[in-house]
Enzyme design. Structure first.
Site, short mmCIF file in Angstrom:
data_model
loop_
_atom_site.label_atom_id
_atom_site.label_comp_id
_atom_site.label_asym_id
_atom_site.label_seq_id
_atom_site.Cartn_x
_atom_site.Cartn_y
_atom_site.Cartn_z
N SER A 53 21.63 17.70 17.56
CA SER A 53 21.79 19.31 17.22
C SER A 53 20.38 19.66 16.46
O SER A 53 20.09 20.84 16.30
CB SER A 53 22.72 19.29 15.96
OG SER A 53 22.59 18.08 14.79
N ASP A 358 20.75 23.06 5.89
CA ASP A 358 22.42 22.95 5.47
C ASP A 358 22.85 21.42 5.38
O ASP A 358 24.06 21.15 5.35
CB ASP A 358 22.97 23.35 6.85
CG ASP A 358 23.00 22.53 8.12
OD1 ASP A 358 22.09 21.48 7.97
OD2 ASP A 358 23.24 22.79 9.12
N HIS A 361 20.11 19.50 8.81
CA HIS A 361 18.89 20.23 9.70
C HIS A 361 18.03 20.79 8.80
O HIS A 361 18.15 21.29 7.91
CB HIS A 361 19.70 21.08 10.67
CG HIS A 361 20.90 20.52 11.20
ND1 HIS A 361 22.31 20.62 10.87
CD2 HIS A 361 21.02 19.64 12.30
CE1 HIS A 361 23.09 19.89 11.58
NE2 HIS A 361 22.15 19.32 12.48
#
Length: 392
Positions: A53, A358, A361
């Protein structure tokens, strides 16, 4: 990385349309390196990337029926001004690299269908991806609902399908590989994240490290056998500085935190161990493949430098280990109940002053610094563009 909460199918449809719009943005101006026949200003014909991600530009939202928080603002607010499937407030490392190469924001693999879609390469990274397979973790007794089946090995198989689309002969496909830039990772962090978030201990995770490194090495070998000549391979971040872990392990005993950084020593030691084995693996591959450039990228050093001296990089000293968009509590990182975008989430006034977006990340501001360190040095030797200069 983690897929914590479920959202309706409608969100997935909305996100696919939004990401498609983002990917159709115009090609940035070419750099001063000269323009190739494909219209880019790069010495590389294409750019291919693999990972999780940290660099997923939309693969996850295209296969998941429940894309979760990434399908809503404030994800994407800083640059795209809408969510695009990127786990950040704006651009990712691969976006900055593509800009510098003179490429458009090329589509994630699952958004492409034709050879023209892959004219500039493709991004195979998928949220929650691991170096080891999903099956491996299932056999280890983990709940794999949050672990994508599209591990690094599966992403390599995706590349083979793209090569078949781009080249009709083995010679053509090898030429494509030889003229392309490859970013492989970072990989491995999720192999440790998934067990930790399921309350496994360091005794469970530590034996995984050599297996993870071996898997990465096998994937790099597969790319080289296909004809790859230029590969950049990042190590993992200092895990002890990740706010989610700082909250999860907030009751660690005295001496668990490094007084210079505030990060958890034992998690940083795990990252150092992983990176040391990775560098040894890359050295062995270089010896076996003298004509291939295999470059280690020091993500650990980049992030640790920011955490140690945040003001020098424009980040808040008091909030360097805090989450910009989080669930409150210590470090604004109580993600067990409230995550970014959920009712009650706490959003910082200026993401550019924060390192972590967050809880897991990076913000766009950090992604830009990391891309710069890879493109121009000093965190990759040689850098991607040794003769280049960063253009603001």
């Amino acid at each position: 990385m983690a897929k914590d909460l479920l959202w309706p199918l409608l969100a997935a449809a909305f996100m696919a349309a939004a990401a498609a719009a983002a990917e159709s943005m115009p090609v940035p101006a070419a750099t001063a390196l000269g323009t190739r026949a494909n219209g880019s200003g790069s010495s590389y014909a294409r750019f291919f990337s693999f990972g999780d991600s940290q660099i997923d530009t939309g693969n996850f939202i295209r296969y998941s029926a429940d894309p979760g928080p990434v399908s809503r603002l404030p994800y994407g607010e800083t640059f795209f001004h809408r969510p695009t499937g990127r786990w950040s407030d704006g651009r990712l490392v691969v976006d900055f690299i593509a800009e510098r190469l003179g490429f458009p924001y090329w589509p994630p693999y699952l958004a492409g269908k034709t050879a023209e879609d892959f004219r500039y390469g493709a991004n195979f990274a998928v949220t929650s991806a691991t170096a080891l397979s999903q099956t491996f973790f299932k056999e280890k007794g983990l709940d794999v609902d949050g672990i994508t089946p599209y591990s690094l090995g599966a992403q390599i198989e995706w590349l083979k399908k793209v090569l078949d689309t781009l080249g009709s002969t083995n010679h053509e496909r090898r030429e494509i590989m030889a003229s392309s830039l490859f970013l492989v990772g970072e990989m491995g962090a999720n192999d440790y994240n998934h067990p930790f978030t399921q309350n496994r201990t360091l005794d469970f995770v530590l034996p995984l490290v050599p297996l993870v490194i071996r898997s990465i090495g096998h994937s790099l070998e597969a790319l080289i056998q296909l004809g790859a000549k230029t590969l950049y391979v990042p190590g993992i971040f200092p895990l002890g500085c990740i706010p989610r872990y700082l909250f999860q392990f907030r009751d660690s005993g005295a001496g668990a935190h490094d007084p210079a950084t505030g990060c958890l020593r034992w998690l940083d030691d795990l990252a150092v161990h992983h990176n040391a084995l990775l560098k040894a693996e890359l050295a062995a591959l270089r010896r076996a493949h003298r004509g291939v450039s295999i470059v280690y990228v020091d993500y650990y050093g980049e992030i640790l430098g920011i955490v140690t001296s945040p003001a020098e990089y424009g980040f808040g000293v008091r909030t360097v280990l805090d989450v910009c968009c989080g669930g409150g509590g210590p470090h604004n990182a109580n993600l067990t109940v409230v995550g970014c975008t959920l009712p009650g989430f706490v959003l910082c006034p200026d993401p550019s002053r924060y390192v972590c977006w967050d809880g897991l990340h990076n913000t766009e501001a950090v992604n830009e610094i990391m891309a710069r360190g890879m493109l121009d040095g000093p965190f990759a030797t040689p850098p991607i563009m040794p003769a280049g200069r960063w253009t603001e």
